[in-house]
Design an enzyme around this catalytic site. Structure first.
Site, PDB file in Angstrom:
ATOM      1  N   HIS A   1      33.511  43.798  54.116  1.00 25.76           N
ATOM      2  CA  HIS A   1      34.173  42.491  54.163  1.00 25.76           C
ATOM      3  C   HIS A   1      35.492  42.562  53.407  1.00 25.76           C
ATOM      4  O   HIS A   1      35.725  43.497  52.639  1.00 25.76           O
ATOM      5  CB  HIS A   1      33.277  41.402  53.560  1.00 25.76           C
ATOM      6  CG  HIS A   1      33.017  41.624  52.105  1.00 25.76           C
ATOM      7  ND1 HIS A   1      32.068  42.529  51.650  1.00 25.76           N
ATOM      8  CD2 HIS A   1      33.603  41.106  50.996  1.00 25.76           C
ATOM      9  CE1 HIS A   1      32.083  42.543  50.327  1.00 25.76           C
ATOM     10  NE2 HIS A   1      33.012  41.701  49.905  1.00 25.76           N
TER      11      HIS A   1
ATOM     12  N   HIS B   1      41.489  44.194  50.648  1.00 25.55           N
ATOM     13  CA  HIS B   1      40.979  45.544  50.898  1.00 25.55           C
ATOM     14  C   HIS B   1      39.521  45.448  51.341  1.00 25.55           C
ATOM     15  O   HIS B   1      38.937  44.375  51.322  1.00 25.55           O
ATOM     16  CB  HIS B   1      41.071  46.392  49.619  1.00 25.55           C
ATOM     17  CG  HIS B   1      40.169  45.869  48.535  1.00 25.55           C
ATOM     18  ND1 HIS B   1      40.557  44.882  47.662  1.00 25.55           N
ATOM     19  CD2 HIS B   1      38.887  46.154  48.222  1.00 25.55           C
ATOM     20  CE1 HIS B   1      39.551  44.584  46.851  1.00 25.55           C
ATOM     21  NE2 HIS B   1      38.518  45.351  47.178  1.00 25.55           N
TER      22      HIS B   1
END
Length: 188
Positions: free
Chosen positions: A128, A42
């Site tokens: 990220h 995620h």
């Protein structure tokens, strides 16, 4: 044991499958202690920690209303990086092409959490996808090897379609349970 919550941008199943293959191919070249379960991939937008239900409910209402009018958008995964010590990184991640849409969604979520009374990290947003944790190589980590092993030479793009409130279950795999889903507005 305390339960932690966080808001994140969900990755579509197809992108998780591609990243799973990527992780599988990199495990031998990159000796990290733990690799993230593909279902747990995620992009974190706001980490809440141990959160009272009333605050979560307040944040959810603001987020739902704001994201209702926010259109889906395209993201591109295109590089690798690390957080922590240069010779022994704590986090190994896949990075994203800069996106004003992603920054905007993060701002909506972050503002809603702050308005609901959450104290959030003040560090600049660095989007990220965490792939692994704790360098376990016998040799010092070499940042130069990131380019050599970068699997994103051919781009990996996906449509960002929803934000999710996740609950963490430490010691389980996958360890993140989706609690509330916030779909973005579909584009025609």
């Amino acid at each position: 044991m305390q339960t932690h919550y966080f808001y994140a941008l969900e990755l579509p199943g197809k992108s998780k499958a591609i990243l799973e293959e990527t992780i599988h191919s990199m495990k031998e070249k990159m000796p990290f202690k733990t690799w993230v379960h593909p279902q747990d991939l995620h992009i974190t937008l706001a980490f809440l920690g141990n959160a009272p239900e009333a605050k979560i409910k307040a944040a959810n209402e603001v987020i739902r209303a704001a994201l209702n009018n926010t259109p889906t958008f395209k993201l591109e995964v295109n590089h690798l990086g690390t957080f922590g010590r240069k010779d022994s990184p704590r986090i190994f991640w896949a990075g994203l092409e800069k996106s004003t849409d992603l920054k905007e969604v993060r701002k909506i979520v972050f503002s809603a959490c702050s308005a609901a009374g959450f104290t959030l990290e003040a560090r600049p947003f660095s989007p990220h996808i965490t792939m692994a944790r704790k360098w376990a190589g016998e040799e010092a980590f070499q940042a130069g090897q990131l380019d050599a092993v970068n699997p994103f030479k051919k781009e990996l793009t996906f449509q960002a379609e929803r934000v999710v409130l996740y609950k963490t279950h430490l010691g389980k795999s996958p360890k993140y349970e989706p609690i509330t889903l916030f779909p973005l507005a579909k584009q025609d």
